[in-house]
Write a protein that holds these residues in place. Structure first.
Motif, PDB file in Angstrom:
ATOM      1  N   GLN B  56       0.821  -1.206   0.000  1.00 50.33           N
ATOM      2  CA  GLN B  56       0.000   0.000   0.000  1.00 50.33           C
ATOM      3  C   GLN B  56       0.859   1.260   0.000  1.00 50.33           C
ATOM      4  O   GLN B  56       0.455   2.295  -0.520  1.00 50.33           O
ATOM      5  CB  GLN B  56      -0.936   0.007   1.202  1.00 50.33           C
ATOM      6  CG  GLN B  56      -2.009  -1.070   1.119  1.00 50.33           C
ATOM      7  CD  GLN B  56      -3.008  -0.956   2.248  1.00 50.33           C
ATOM      8  OE1 GLN B  56      -2.690  -0.449   3.314  1.00 50.33           O
ATOM      9  NE2 GLN B  56      -4.207  -1.432   2.015  1.00 50.33           N
ATOM     10  N   ASN B  58       3.429   3.949  -1.018  1.00 49.72           N
ATOM     11  CA  ASN B  58       3.998   4.393  -2.287  1.00 49.72           C
ATOM     12  C   ASN B  58       5.517   4.355  -2.239  1.00 49.72           C
ATOM     13  O   ASN B  58       6.137   4.786  -1.258  1.00 49.72           O
ATOM     14  CB  ASN B  58       3.543   5.813  -2.606  1.00 49.72           C
ATOM     15  CG  ASN B  58       2.086   5.881  -3.000  1.00 49.72           C
ATOM     16  OD1 ASN B  58       1.575   4.981  -3.670  1.00 49.72           O
ATOM     17  ND2 ASN B  58       1.405   6.926  -2.581  1.00 49.72           N
ATOM     18  N   ASN B  67       2.579   7.774  -7.040  1.00 53.76           N
ATOM     19  CA  ASN B  67       1.246   7.767  -6.436  1.00 53.76           C
ATOM     20  C   ASN B  67       0.520   6.579  -7.052  1.00 53.76           C
ATOM     21  O   ASN B  67       0.069   6.636  -8.195  1.00 53.76           O
ATOM     22  CB  ASN B  67       0.525   9.078  -6.725  1.00 53.76           C
ATOM     23  CG  ASN B  67      -0.837   9.122  -6.041  1.00 53.76           C
ATOM     24  OD1 ASN B  67      -1.209   8.223  -5.271  1.00 53.76           O
ATOM     25  ND2 ASN B  67      -1.598  10.169  -6.296  1.00 53.76           N
ATOM     26  N   GLN B  69      -2.503   4.141  -7.140  1.00 52.03           N
ATOM     27  CA  GLN B  69      -3.912   4.011  -6.788  1.00 52.03           C
ATOM     28  C   GLN B  69      -4.423   2.726  -7.428  1.00 52.03           C
ATOM     29  O   GLN B  69      -4.802   2.709  -8.614  1.00 52.03           O
ATOM     30  CB  GLN B  69      -4.705   5.226  -7.314  1.00 52.03           C
ATOM     31  CG  GLN B  69      -4.222   6.568  -6.790  1.00 52.03           C
ATOM     32  CD  GLN B  69      -4.568   6.761  -5.332  1.00 52.03           C
ATOM     33  OE1 GLN B  69      -5.592   6.277  -4.847  1.00 52.03           O
ATOM     34  NE2 GLN B  69      -3.691   7.465  -4.614  1.00 52.03           N
ATOM     35  N   LYS B  70      -4.421   1.645  -6.640  1.00 49.79           N
ATOM     36  CA  LYS B  70      -4.713   0.328  -7.216  1.00 49.79           C
ATOM     37  C   LYS B  70      -6.140   0.234  -7.742  1.00 49.79           C
ATOM     38  O   LYS B  70      -6.375  -0.316  -8.818  1.00 49.79           O
ATOM     39  CB  LYS B  70      -4.458  -0.770  -6.171  1.00 49.79           C
ATOM     40  CG  LYS B  70      -4.473  -2.171  -6.760  1.00 49.79           C
ATOM     41  CD  LYS B  70      -4.057  -3.206  -5.753  1.00 49.79           C
ATOM     42  CE  LYS B  70      -4.021  -4.598  -6.393  1.00 49.79           C
ATOM     43  NZ  LYS B  70      -3.626  -5.646  -5.411  1.00 49.79           N
ATOM     44  N   ALA B  72      -8.027   2.535  -8.858  1.00 47.09           N
ATOM     45  CA  ALA B  72      -8.162   3.345 -10.074  1.00 47.09           C
ATOM     46  C   ALA B  72      -7.230   2.885 -11.177  1.00 47.09           C
ATOM     47  O   ALA B  72      -7.299   3.398 -12.301  1.00 47.09           O
ATOM     48  CB  ALA B  72      -7.908   4.812  -9.751  1.00 47.09           C
ATOM     49  N   SER B  74      -4.001   3.391 -11.446  1.00 45.65           N
ATOM     50  CA  SER B  74      -3.235   4.575 -11.799  1.00 45.65           C
ATOM     51  C   SER B  74      -1.881   4.522 -11.097  1.00 45.65           C
ATOM     52  O   SER B  74      -1.790   4.100  -9.931  1.00 45.65           O
ATOM     53  CB  SER B  74      -4.028   5.815 -11.356  1.00 45.65           C
ATOM     54  OG  SER B  74      -3.254   6.969 -11.411  1.00 45.65           O
TER      55      SER B  74
END
Lengths: 112, 116
Positions: B56, B58, B67, B69-70, B72, B74
């Motif tokens: 989790q 970064n 950054n 974002q799993k 999303a 991204s």
């Protein structure tokens, strides 16, 4: 620090000729790869190699391409009859068991 | 099949500024790695930073951070205090986290120019 090496750095050939691109992976690595990058485009996977056989190949890797690990150190990519569209940068990479692939400096292939 | 998309073909910032490069990806895998590679004019591929999807936190490497974002899908790269030597093509890449000769799947790249 160990590194992947590739020779030659630049290869110029005539259309229809055979070329062999050479790579020396890092010595304790087990997995070997070839990638291609046409100028200005993204890097594309060609083939992966493990335990003396191809693990996976892309649709680009047709019958004109072959790979070989002829001895304990070299890993080669052969293109039997080059086409104009084979002009690209060819990268060799290797990895141990872990995630990171280490890239060589690349061979620029120019087909005339 | 996995796909990686970088929607910014080119970016340009002044030296010492912070810049963020975007990357989105598509996969049905739950475990995977994400990478940012730098390709300077010499065309050598240089690993900048990597992220394991199950982590989790970064990843950070000096001036470089991500950054992730799993949900999303991204994975953006932030370069702080940008330097002239950061000028390069930057590629986002995906790799499955399974045993074996897993390939890297690359995005189209973002050409970053740092201006003096």
């Amino acid at each position: 620090e160990p590194e992947v090496t590739q020779t030659p750095s630049h290869q110029v050939t005539q259309m229809g000729q055979e070329v062999i691109l050479r790579c020396v992976p890092i010595s304790n690595h087990l997995y070997f790869y070839w990638y291609r990058q046409i100028l200005g485009q993204k890097v594309e996977f060609l083939v992966s190699f493990y335990n003396n056989e191809i693990s996976e190949k892309s649709e680009i890797f047709d019958d004109q391409f072959s790979v070989e690990r002829p001895d304990g150190s070299n890993f080669t990519l052969k293109i039997r009859s080059t086409k104009l569209e084979d002009s690209a940068m060819y990268f060799c990479a290797s990895k141990e068991l872990a995630d990171e692939q280490f890239f060589g400096p690349g061979t620029r292939l120019t087909v005339l | 099949a996995q796909t990686v998309t970088q929607s910014q073909p080119e970016m340009s910032v002044q030296e010492a500024e912070t810049v963020t490069l975007s990357c989105t990806y598509d996969t049905s895998e739950n475990n995977y790695y994400l990478f940012w590679y730098k390709q300077p004019p010499s065309r050598q591929m240089i690993l900048v930073i990597r992220q394991e999807a199950y982590k989790q936190q970064n990843a950070t490497e000096n001036r470089f951070s991500v950054n992730f974002q799993k949900a999303a899908k991204s994975f953006s790269l932030k370069i702080s205090d940008s330097q002239l030597g950061d000028t390069a093509m930057y590629f986002c890449a995906f790799m499955k986290h399974v045993k074996g000769a897993q390939k890297l799947v690359f995005g189209q790249g973002t050409r970053l120019t740092i201006n003096p």
